[in-house]
Scaffold this active site. Structure first.
Site, PDB file in Angstrom:
ATOM      1  N   GLY A 147     -15.223  38.403  29.981  1.00 47.46           N
ATOM      2  CA  GLY A 147     -15.240  38.602  31.429  1.00 47.46           C
ATOM      3  C   GLY A 147     -13.898  38.284  32.043  1.00 47.46           C
ATOM      4  O   GLY A 147     -12.989  37.791  31.376  1.00 47.46           O
ATOM      5  N   ASP A 148     -13.805  38.572  33.334  1.00 47.52           N
ATOM      6  CA  ASP A 148     -12.565  38.342  34.074  1.00 47.52           C
ATOM      7  C   ASP A 148     -12.824  37.194  35.047  1.00 47.52           C
ATOM      8  O   ASP A 148     -13.656  37.324  35.953  1.00 47.52           O
ATOM      9  CB  ASP A 148     -12.234  39.646  34.812  1.00 47.52           C
ATOM     10  CG  ASP A 148     -11.065  39.481  35.762  1.00 47.52           C
ATOM     11  OD1 ASP A 148     -10.516  38.360  35.838  1.00 47.52           O
ATOM     12  OD2 ASP A 148     -10.714  40.482  36.422  1.00 47.52           O
ATOM     13  N   PHE A 149     -12.149  36.088  34.833  1.00 44.14           N
ATOM     14  CA  PHE A 149     -12.489  34.920  35.655  1.00 44.14           C
ATOM     15  C   PHE A 149     -12.094  35.075  37.121  1.00 44.14           C
ATOM     16  O   PHE A 149     -12.443  34.250  37.943  1.00 44.14           O
ATOM     17  CB  PHE A 149     -11.967  33.610  35.051  1.00 44.14           C
ATOM     18  CG  PHE A 149     -10.507  33.546  34.664  1.00 44.14           C
ATOM     19  CD1 PHE A 149      -9.508  33.912  35.544  1.00 44.14           C
ATOM     20  CD2 PHE A 149     -10.159  33.063  33.399  1.00 44.14           C
ATOM     21  CE1 PHE A 149      -8.174  33.819  35.177  1.00 44.14           C
ATOM     22  CE2 PHE A 149      -8.813  32.974  33.032  1.00 44.14           C
ATOM     23  CZ  PHE A 149      -7.825  33.361  33.926  1.00 44.14           C
ATOM     24  N   ASP A 200     -13.033  34.756  28.377  1.00 38.79           N
ATOM     25  CA  ASP A 200     -11.743  35.463  28.354  1.00 38.79           C
ATOM     26  C   ASP A 200     -11.997  36.971  28.403  1.00 38.79           C
ATOM     27  O   ASP A 200     -13.162  37.413  28.333  1.00 38.79           O
ATOM     28  CB  ASP A 200     -10.899  35.070  27.124  1.00 38.79           C
ATOM     29  CG  ASP A 200      -9.416  34.999  27.495  1.00 38.79           C
ATOM     30  OD1 ASP A 200      -8.943  35.915  28.207  1.00 38.79           O
ATOM     31  OD2 ASP A 200      -8.736  34.039  27.115  1.00 38.79           O
ATOM     32  N   ASP A 211     -11.849 -13.720  12.581  1.00 38.72           N
ATOM     33  CA  ASP A 211     -11.742 -15.181  12.506  1.00 38.72           C
ATOM     34  C   ASP A 211     -10.373 -15.533  11.941  1.00 38.72           C
ATOM     35  O   ASP A 211      -9.977 -15.020  10.892  1.00 38.72           O
ATOM     36  CB  ASP A 211     -12.850 -15.748  11.611  1.00 38.72           C
ATOM     37  CG  ASP A 211     -12.870 -17.258  11.704  1.00 38.72           C
ATOM     38  OD1 ASP A 211     -13.115 -17.784  12.817  1.00 38.72           O
ATOM     39  OD2 ASP A 211     -12.603 -17.923  10.683  1.00 38.72           O
ATOM     40  N   ARG A 257      -3.208  25.731  30.153  1.00 37.45           N
ATOM     41  CA  ARG A 257      -2.068  26.648  30.138  1.00 37.45           C
ATOM     42  C   ARG A 257      -2.450  27.994  30.751  1.00 37.45           C
ATOM     43  O   ARG A 257      -2.097  29.049  30.228  1.00 37.45           O
ATOM     44  CB  ARG A 257      -1.531  26.838  28.712  1.00 37.45           C
ATOM     45  CG  ARG A 257      -1.043  25.591  28.042  1.00 37.45           C
ATOM     46  CD  ARG A 257       0.205  24.990  28.656  1.00 37.45           C
ATOM     47  NE  ARG A 257       1.424  25.709  28.362  1.00 37.45           N
ATOM     48  CZ  ARG A 257       2.341  26.029  29.292  1.00 37.45           C
ATOM     49  NH1 ARG A 257       2.140  25.729  30.554  1.00 37.45           N
ATOM     50  NH2 ARG A 257       3.447  26.653  28.972  1.00 37.45           N
TER      51      ARG A 257
HETATM   52  O1  LIG Z   1      -0.569 -18.702  16.818  1.00 43.13           O
HETATM   53  C1  LIG Z   1      -1.769 -18.591  17.148  1.00 43.13           C
HETATM   54  N1  LIG Z   1      -2.769 -18.851  16.295  1.00 43.13           N
HETATM   55  C2  LIG Z   1      -4.068 -18.721  16.650  1.00 43.13           C
HETATM   56  C3  LIG Z   1      -4.403 -18.340  17.939  1.00 43.13           C
HETATM   57  C4  LIG Z   1      -5.834 -18.203  18.404  1.00 43.13           C
HETATM   58  O2  LIG Z   1      -6.652 -19.088  17.691  1.00 43.13           O
HETATM   59  C5  LIG Z   1      -8.008 -18.665  17.781  1.00 43.13           C
HETATM   60  C6  LIG Z   1      -8.630 -18.778  16.424  1.00 43.13           C
HETATM   61  O3  LIG Z   1      -9.973 -19.080  16.535  1.00 43.13           O
HETATM   62  P1  LIG Z   1     -11.141 -18.102  16.128  1.00 43.13           P
HETATM   63  O4  LIG Z   1     -10.672 -17.113  15.141  1.00 43.13           O
HETATM   64  O5  LIG Z   1     -12.328 -18.888  15.768  1.00 43.13           O
HETATM   65  O6  LIG Z   1     -11.422 -17.293  17.462  1.00 43.13           O
HETATM   66  P2  LIG Z   1     -11.973 -17.836  18.861  1.00 43.13           P
HETATM   67  O7  LIG Z   1     -10.841 -17.999  19.807  1.00 43.13           O
HETATM   68  O8  LIG Z   1     -12.885 -18.973  18.693  1.00 43.13           O
HETATM   69  O9  LIG Z   1     -12.774 -16.584  19.381  1.00 43.13           O
HETATM   70  P3  LIG Z   1     -14.062 -15.929  18.679  1.00 43.13           P
HETATM   71  O10 LIG Z   1     -15.031 -15.716  19.798  1.00 43.13           O
HETATM   72  O11 LIG Z   1     -13.548 -14.633  18.131  1.00 43.13           O
HETATM   73  O12 LIG Z   1     -14.602 -16.824  17.620  1.00 43.13           O
HETATM   74  C7  LIG Z   1      -7.963 -17.229  18.262  1.00 43.13           C
HETATM   75  O13 LIG Z   1      -8.369 -17.161  19.598  1.00 43.13           O
HETATM   76  C8  LIG Z   1      -6.488 -16.870  18.164  1.00 43.13           C
HETATM   77  O14 LIG Z   1      -6.114 -15.923  19.122  1.00 43.13           O
HETATM   78  C9  LIG Z   1      -3.373 -18.065  18.838  1.00 43.13           C
HETATM   79  O15 LIG Z   1      -3.585 -17.694  20.007  1.00 43.13           O
HETATM   80  N2  LIG Z   1      -2.061 -18.198  18.417  1.00 43.13           N
END
Ligand SMILES: O=c1[nH]cc([C@@H]2O[C@H](COP(=O)(O)OP(=O)(O)OP(=O)(O)O)[C@@H](O)[C@H]2O)c(=O)[nH]1
Length: 623
Positions: free
Chosen positions: A510-512, A484, A88, A527
């Site tokens: 063995g001998d392959f 081998d 996130d 190798r």
């Molecule tokens: O400079 C940048 N800053 C941020 C981003 C993008 O912003 C989103 C952030 O949102 P989130 O973490 O909630 O993620 P989602 O896109 O909603 O996907 P999830 O399914 O993981 O919740 C994120 O996509 C960053 O990549 C950017 O692109 N540039």
């Protein structure tokens, strides 16, 4: 290709990225990770005020995203994933947390707050390891966050609205995308750029190292003491896997991981007593040491060319073809080509189209001959046992016959019949050298492709089982048979101590070329082919092919030459070496592909398999 070795730890796992973000997907797949994308349905509406810091909020949201996907996949009776990754990204400015704008006005509010100021971008990441125990989902969550500072320039209202109307801000935290148009708003960035884009790849890899290679007590102290890491000495074969010969490595993975891989050791990390100890990050490849070890071959080639009077033939500065030179100095055409190729790659000859031209060693020739004579007495031959066959006589046509190739004994493993490898000590030394050399690249070889779909493997010419051990370690369900010669299998116990992985490895003497091959889903020739003349290569591949059921794999690992067979130097040296010792040769990728296809293997894939090596994996097509 996986650049960061620790990502290889996830190679055989079912990894799920719990994110709809195309940026996260791109960052991780560009790094070589293989994963399935299952966007999380977790609603990002945790109470921000209840978190002490903005990053605590981001980490908790990332964790909830990943856990939602883990339990959904588990409940749906799909295969429970091994690892789920959630993330996130938020922007924090003046005590406020900004997520994705809900509309253009919201984007405007966010960008106005950021205008002309420095702010922090936090990405929280959760790595959830999942286990299914009696139908119940059990998880182990590891989490972290990364912070990056970003400073916006002073931006006009007009520019802000123009940017908002581009549509870019809408799915991005803080209302901008630094990787695209939004980059124009930014004066500077302090920290990990990819963290702003949505995924802190560097910190992620560090976290994996922490998880898969946890530090053991004493490592730090040892690292300080060992300013130069110890290396294999080749002196005593028993030392090859013994204590003190490799930098101490840590045991990988969670306890479950280790139990599955059969490498469980006491929690808290006592010394890893099973002998290979290659579970940690790869030790540095001793390229310069190997160059020194093989250095004599270079001077040997030079002295041999001198003694054969190759440079005299070329001193008139009239370009000559290899065939003509062969005829004048009375050596085989094949031998001349390989010797001249090596001389050219060493800069001793210049090549003009397909002809050879003498280079500038003329004035130094006497010095070279004097040194060469001193050292290339045909009986002492630099006192190097493995290279004993390399004397000018090796290049001579036998019995004055005009045969195109050198005649050499074609019994299995001629090196073992070589007069220099008669005693048990000599043989042990030779097998020890093969074992040490093989071990340097086993990890890259077995992870060049995902071999987890195979249940059984047969390593033909697998020597002491170094590769088999690594296969077993990396693929906890794989059973491996090493085939081998009896002379080699007899010495395996000198190099392999028992360890949990060895329970799934068996050795077959063995001998392959003659004995029936064990049934397997995957055959490996690592190798091996370059050691044999063409007819033997054809014979061996045909035997392997007829042992394979449709869908079975054949993994070839070789040092590859370019299509013109002009480089790299190491491969040309190997090829010359093979010719002198066994009548074999190194090849280019197209030749190996053609060989595989000729013997019924399709869908041939190619991947690097460690310094100087390439792996090719073919699948047996239906008969
Ligand atoms: O400079 C940048 N800053 C941020 C981003 C993008 O912003 C989103 C952030 O949102 P989130 O973490 O909630 O993620 P989602 O896109 O909603 O996907 P999830 O399914 O993981 O919740 C994120 O996509 C960053 O990549 C950017 O692109 N540039």
């Amino acid at each position: 290709m996986v650049l960061c070795p620790v990502l290889g730890k996830l190679l055989h796992k079912h990894v799920v990225l719990a994110s709809a973000s195309p940026r996260r997907r791109e960052i991780l797949s560009n790094a070589g990770l293989r994963f399935e994308v299952v966007p999380s349905k977790f609603k990002e509406k945790l109470n921000k005020a209840s978190f002490p810091t903005p990053y605590a909020y981001a980490v908790e949201t990332a964790k909830q995203k990943a856990l939602e996907v883990a339990s959904r996949l588990h409940q749906k009776d799909l295969r429970t994933p091994d690892v789920v990754i959630g993330a996130d990204t938020i922007v924090a400015v003046s005590g406020l947390i900004l997520e994705k704008p809900v509309d253009k006005q919201d984007a405007y509010r966010m960008l106005s707050r950021l205008n002309g100021k420095e702010h922090s971008v936090f990405t929280g990441v959760a790595i959830v390891h999942c286990y299914s125990k009696e139908g119940q989902l059990d998880t182990e969550v590891s989490e972290f966050y990364e912070e990056t500072s970003v400073k916006f320039s002073e931006l006009s209202e007009e520019l802000l609205w123009e940017y908002i109307h581009s549509g870019e801000p809408m799915d991005k935290a803080g209302g901008y995308g630094i990787q695209a148009l939004g980059g124009m708003l930014v004066e500077y960035v302090r920290g990990d750029f990819l963290n702003v884009v949505g995924f802190p790849l560097n910190h992620f890899c560090k976290k994996l190292v922490e998880l898969y290679y946890p530090p053991r007590q004493g490592d730090l102290q040892r690292a300080r003491q060992d300013s130069i890491p110890p290396v294999d000495t080749f002196e005593n074969p028993r030392d090859v896997d013994g204590a003190g010969c490799m930098p101490v490595q840590r045991t990988a993975g969670s306890s479950k991981d280790r139990a599955e891989a059969g490498t469980d050791h006491q929690a808290g990390g006592t010394l890893d007593t099973d002998c290979n100890r290659m579970v940690g990050p790869l030790p540095p490849f001793p390229a310069s040491l190997l160059e020194l070890v093989d250095g004599f071959k270079v001077s040997k080639a030079l002295f041999t060319a001198c003694r054969l009077k190759v440079f005299d033939v070329l001193k008139g500065e009239v370009p000559q073809k290899a065939e003509d030179i062969a005829s004048i100095v009375d050596i085989s055409v094949c031998g001349a080509k390989r010797l001249l190729d090596v001389c050219a790659t060493l800069g001793l000859l210049e090549r003009s189209e397909r002809e050879m031209l003498n280079a500038s060693i003329g004035t130094h020739k006497r010095m070279i001959e004097m040194r060469g004579d001193g050292q290339i007495d045909e009986n002492t031959v630099l006192e190097h046992k493995v290279y004993v066959l390399c004397s000018t006589s090796s290049f001579r046509r036998r019995g004055g016959q005009k045969t195109p190739h050198i005649q050499l004994p074609m019994e299995p493993f001629p090196l073992f019949q070589n007069t220099s490898l008669q005693t048990r000590e000599d043989k042990l030394q030779f097998v020890g050298a093969m074992h040490s050399l093989g071990k340097l690249t086993t990890r890259q070889v077995v992870t060049a492709f995902d071999l987890s779909p195979f249940a059984s493997a047969c390593d033909l010419g697998g020597c002491t089982g170094a590769l088999a051990r690594e296969l077993s370690r990396q693929y906890p369900r794989l059973k491996v048979t090493v085939v081998d010669l009896p002379d080699i299998i007899e010495h395996v116990f000198c190099f392999q101590r028992d360890g949990p992985e060895m329970a799934r490895v068996r050795f077959q003497a063995g001998d392959f070329f003659r004995d029936s091959l064990p049934k397997a889903d995957l055959y490996i020739l690592s190798r091996v082919l370059h050691d044999w003349p063409d007819d033997r290569v054809q014979g061996l591949l045909s035997r392997v092919s007829s042992s394979c059921r449709p869908g079975a794999g054949l993994l070839l690992v070789e040092a590859i030459m370019d299509s013109e067979e002009r480089k790299p130097r190491a491969s040309l040296m190997w090829s010359l070496n093979s010719l002198l010792q066994t009548g074999g040769r190194d090849r280019c990728v197209a030749d190996y592909r053609a060989l595989l296809e000729q013997h019924g293997f399709g869908d041939v894939q190619e991947a690097p398999a460690g310094p100087g090596l390439t792996a090719l994996l073919g699948t047996r097509v239906g008969q």
